[in-house]
Design an enzyme around this catalytic site. Structure first.
Site, short mmCIF file in Angstrom:
data_model
loop_
_atom_site.label_atom_id
_atom_site.label_comp_id
_atom_site.label_asym_id
_atom_site.label_seq_id
_atom_site.Cartn_x
_atom_site.Cartn_y
_atom_site.Cartn_z
N GLU A 49 0.84 -1.20 0.00
CA GLU A 49 0.00 0.00 0.00
C GLU A 49 0.88 1.25 0.00
O GLU A 49 1.49 1.60 1.01
CB GLU A 49 -0.91 0.02 1.24
CG GLU A 49 -1.76 1.27 1.35
CD GLU A 49 -2.46 1.41 2.69
OE1 GLU A 49 -2.86 2.54 3.03
OE2 GLU A 49 -2.61 0.39 3.40
N ARG A 53 0.18 10.33 -0.06
CA ARG A 53 0.46 11.44 0.87
C ARG A 53 1.60 12.33 0.38
O ARG A 53 1.93 13.33 1.03
CB ARG A 53 0.82 10.90 2.26
CG ARG A 53 -0.27 10.07 2.90
CD ARG A 53 0.16 9.57 4.26
NE ARG A 53 -0.72 8.53 4.77
CZ ARG A 53 -0.50 7.85 5.88
NH1 ARG A 53 0.56 8.10 6.61
NH2 ARG A 53 -1.36 6.91 6.26
N THR A 77 -4.66 6.06 1.35
CA THR A 77 -5.11 7.44 1.55
C THR A 77 -5.92 7.92 0.35
O THR A 77 -5.78 9.06 -0.11
CB THR A 77 -3.94 8.39 1.85
OG1 THR A 77 -2.98 7.74 2.68
CG2 THR A 77 -4.43 9.62 2.60
N LYS A 137 -11.15 -1.90 6.50
CA LYS A 137 -10.01 -1.41 7.27
C LYS A 137 -10.55 -0.76 8.55
O LYS A 137 -11.40 0.14 8.48
CB LYS A 137 -9.23 -0.40 6.44
CG LYS A 137 -8.17 0.40 7.18
CD LYS A 137 -7.54 1.41 6.23
CE LYS A 137 -6.61 2.37 6.95
NZ LYS A 137 -5.95 3.31 6.02
#
Length: 217
Positions: A49, A53, A77, A137
Site C-alpha cells: 500500500e 500522501r 489514503t 479497514k
C-alpha cells in the site's frame, strides 16, 4: 513452496488474506520505489500500500506496477473518486481509504478495483455493507478501541473481516491477528523512514520476513 498466483483484479479479501501484514508505505523519492518493493517481496510481502500522501506517490505506484511484477501494488489514503481513478490509471490493483463515502465506493465498483474502506463505528460498517463491502479497514485501530472494539463487533458483524491499521506495531500485531474477524493488519514498521532513506533494503527484507511469519487465525 510455490507462490500462489494473484488474480489480475484481486478482491479486497484476497488482498487481506495474502499475508499477515500490509505495509503502509510513504515515499518521498520515486527512485526508492522499485528497490523498496523488491525488498518487501523478497521477505514474503507482496501486497504493498503506497499512500497518496506525497507528490511522487502515483509515480511510485506506476514504477512498481511496471518493474516489480511479483508485487501487487495498491494506493492508500484514497479520499475521492478522482484519487481512485488516478490510482487505477497508475497501475494500482487495490485501493485503501481512511474512511468511507458512497462516491468512493461507487467509483471503485465502476473501475473494477478492490477497495478496503476505513471504518471506525458500527454505522460506518453498516453503510459499507449496504454498498457491498465486507472486507474493511479498521482505522485508526488503537485510537478507536483496539482489540476490545473488534471483539465487540464479532457478534453483530460476524460476516465482516477487518484489517486494523493505525497504532499497530510489531509488538501488538499478534494480539490483533489472534482474533477471528481479523484477516491481516496494516502497519508502517516494515518500512522505517531511516532504512528507506539510507537504502537499507536488507533490513526491510528482514522486517518483511518477520511480518510474513506472524501467526494468525
Amino acid at each position: 513452496m510455490a507462490v500462489k498466483p494473484v488474480a489480475a483484479r484481486p478482491t479486497a479479501l484476497e488482498v487481506m488474506q495474502d499475508a499477515p501484514v500490509i505495509p503502509v508505505i510513504v515515499l518521498q523519492d520515486a527512485a526508492q520505489a522499485v528497490p523498496l518493493a523488491r525488498a518487501l517481496v523478497a521477505g514474503g510481502i507482496r501486497m504493498l500500500e503506497v499512500t497518496l500522501r506525497t507528490p511522487v506517490a502515483l509515480a511510485c505506484i506506476e514504477q512498481i506496477a511496471k518493474d516489480v511484477p511479483e508485487a501487487v501494488v495498491g494506493a492508500g489514503t484514497v479520499r475521492s473518486a478522482a484519487d481512485a481513478q488516478a490510482a487505477a490509471m497508475a497501475g494500482a490493483r487495490f485501493v485503501v481509504s481512511p474512511g468511507y463515502t458512497r462516491s468512493v465506493g461507487k467509483a471503485c465498483h465502476e473501475l473494477g478495483i478492490a477497495l478496503l474502506p476505513g471504518v471506525a463505528t458500527g454505522s460506518e460498517i453498516m453503510l459499507a455493507q449496504e454498498d457491498g463491502y465486507t472486507a474493511l479497514k479498521f482505522f485508526p485501530a488503537m485510537q478507536s478501541g483496539g482489540t476490545g472494539m473488534l471483539k465487540a463487533w464479532q457478534g453483530p458483524f460476524n460476516d465482516v473481516r477487518f484489517c486494523p491499521t493505525g497504532g499497530v506495531t510489531a509488538a501488538n500485531a499478534g494480539e490483533f491477528l489472534a482474533l477471528a474477524n481479523v484477516a491481516c493488519v496494516g502497519g508502517s514498521w516494515l518500512t522505517p523512514a531511516d532504512a528507506v532513506e539510507k537504502g537499507d533494503w536488507e533490513r526491510i527484507t528482514q522486517l518483511a520476513r518477520g511480518a510474513a511469519a506472524l501467526p494468525r487465525r
